[in-house]
Scaffold this motif. Sequence first.
Motif, PDB file in Angstrom:
ATOM      1  N   TYR A   1       0.734  -1.076   0.127  1.00 56.84           N
ATOM      2  CA  TYR A   1      -0.079  -0.184  -0.095  1.00 56.84           C
ATOM      3  C   TYR A   1       0.888   1.339   0.138  1.00 56.84           C
ATOM      4  O   TYR A   1       0.238   2.200   0.055  1.00 56.84           O
TER       5      TYR A   1
ATOM      6  N   LYS B   1      -6.867  13.071   2.173  1.00 56.52           N
ATOM      7  CA  LYS B   1      -7.453  12.431   0.868  1.00 56.52           C
ATOM      8  C   LYS B   1      -7.065  12.816  -0.266  1.00 56.52           C
ATOM      9  O   LYS B   1      -7.424  13.813  -0.691  1.00 56.52           O
TER      10      LYS B   1
ATOM     11  N   LYS C   1      -9.839   8.384  -4.269  1.00 59.79           N
ATOM     12  CA  LYS C   1     -10.343   7.061  -3.450  1.00 59.79           C
ATOM     13  C   LYS C   1      -9.230   6.438  -3.061  1.00 59.79           C
ATOM     14  O   LYS C   1      -8.410   5.608  -3.744  1.00 59.79           O
ATOM     15  N   ASN C   2      -9.474   5.996  -1.781  1.00 60.52           N
ATOM     16  CA  ASN C   2      -8.310   4.994  -1.060  1.00 60.52           C
ATOM     17  C   ASN C   2      -6.988   5.386  -1.158  1.00 60.52           C
ATOM     18  O   ASN C   2      -6.091   4.598  -0.648  1.00 60.52           O
TER      19      ASN C   2
ATOM     20  N   ALA D   1      -2.106   3.937   0.575  1.00 59.80           N
ATOM     21  CA  ALA D   1      -3.576   3.297   0.306  1.00 59.80           C
ATOM     22  C   ALA D   1      -4.148   2.969   1.790  1.00 59.80           C
ATOM     23  O   ALA D   1      -3.424   2.393   2.448  1.00 59.80           O
TER      24      ALA D   1
ATOM     25  N   PHE E   1      -8.267   1.911   3.328  1.00 60.83           N
ATOM     26  CA  PHE E   1      -9.899   1.642   3.123  1.00 60.83           C
ATOM     27  C   PHE E   1     -10.721   1.749   4.410  1.00 60.83           C
ATOM     28  O   PHE E   1     -10.383   1.480   5.478  1.00 60.83           O
TER      29      PHE E   1
ATOM     30  N   ASN F   1     -15.368  -2.238   0.354  1.00 59.51           N
ATOM     31  CA  ASN F   1     -14.531  -1.226  -0.489  1.00 59.51           C
ATOM     32  C   ASN F   1     -13.213  -2.206  -0.767  1.00 59.51           C
ATOM     33  O   ASN F   1     -12.864  -2.125  -2.098  1.00 59.51           O
ATOM     34  N   LEU F   2     -12.630  -2.687   0.072  1.00 59.43           N
ATOM     35  CA  LEU F   2     -11.233  -3.478  -0.110  1.00 59.43           C
ATOM     36  C   LEU F   2     -11.567  -4.844  -1.121  1.00 59.43           C
ATOM     37  O   LEU F   2     -10.790  -4.940  -1.866  1.00 59.43           O
TER      38      LEU F   2
END
Length: 226
Positions: A120, A162, A165-166, A184, A186, A191-192
């Motif tokens: 991530y 942020k 997204k993610n 990254a 979640f 969502n993951l």
Amino acid sequence: MEIKNLKKIYTEFYVKSKKSILYPSEYLVRIFKSEINKSKFNFPNFKNQKLLDLSCGDGRNLQLFYNLKFKVFATEISNEIIKKVKKTTKIKIKYKVGTNASLPFDDDFFDFIVSSNSCYYIDQGKSLKKNLMEIKRVMKKNSFLIGSIPSIGNYYFKNAKKIKKNHYLIKEDYLNLRNNYILAGFENKKNLISLLSSYFKIINIGTLNNNYFGIKEKMYIFILKK
């Protein structure tokens, strides 16, 4: 933070570390040592299977994999970290410099990849999707990806910004290692799963929740199959 700066920061952190005894991550011990889990997840016999410890850090999990008779490979972000890990572990491992988005291996090479606290990390101009695509590239058909990825409730993300997204720009990492770098994370398991299932077969996703006297560790643990 550009990749060269992260490389410098982590190299200094690991090279200066004075840890002489290392212990493997508990969740990996449970996954790999449990006979019940081996059967549950339909793992093959580990002997001579090629396993990559992706961004192995201080090398704390390498002895576990070596003892399980894997052919063990490991990557890290710099040669200096690799030299320190070699000195600390003193076992026969094949090391290479590499990052999540750029792995120095052929297509369809590994039977297992372990991404414990690593996949991530997002290099400049990259994304988690690109990291996953690169990881998948070096995995054999029906191989396994085992690892962890954080919930945004994890301590990394305190006051993080942020970006998309993610993807979050870290601002207040208490270790001062990840500030101004993108990680990254979640909001929830749904969502993951939505993202991971685009690249892998979902076998199992669990959770790890710890509170070390105010330092909250909230991670998703995954076992995936190509």
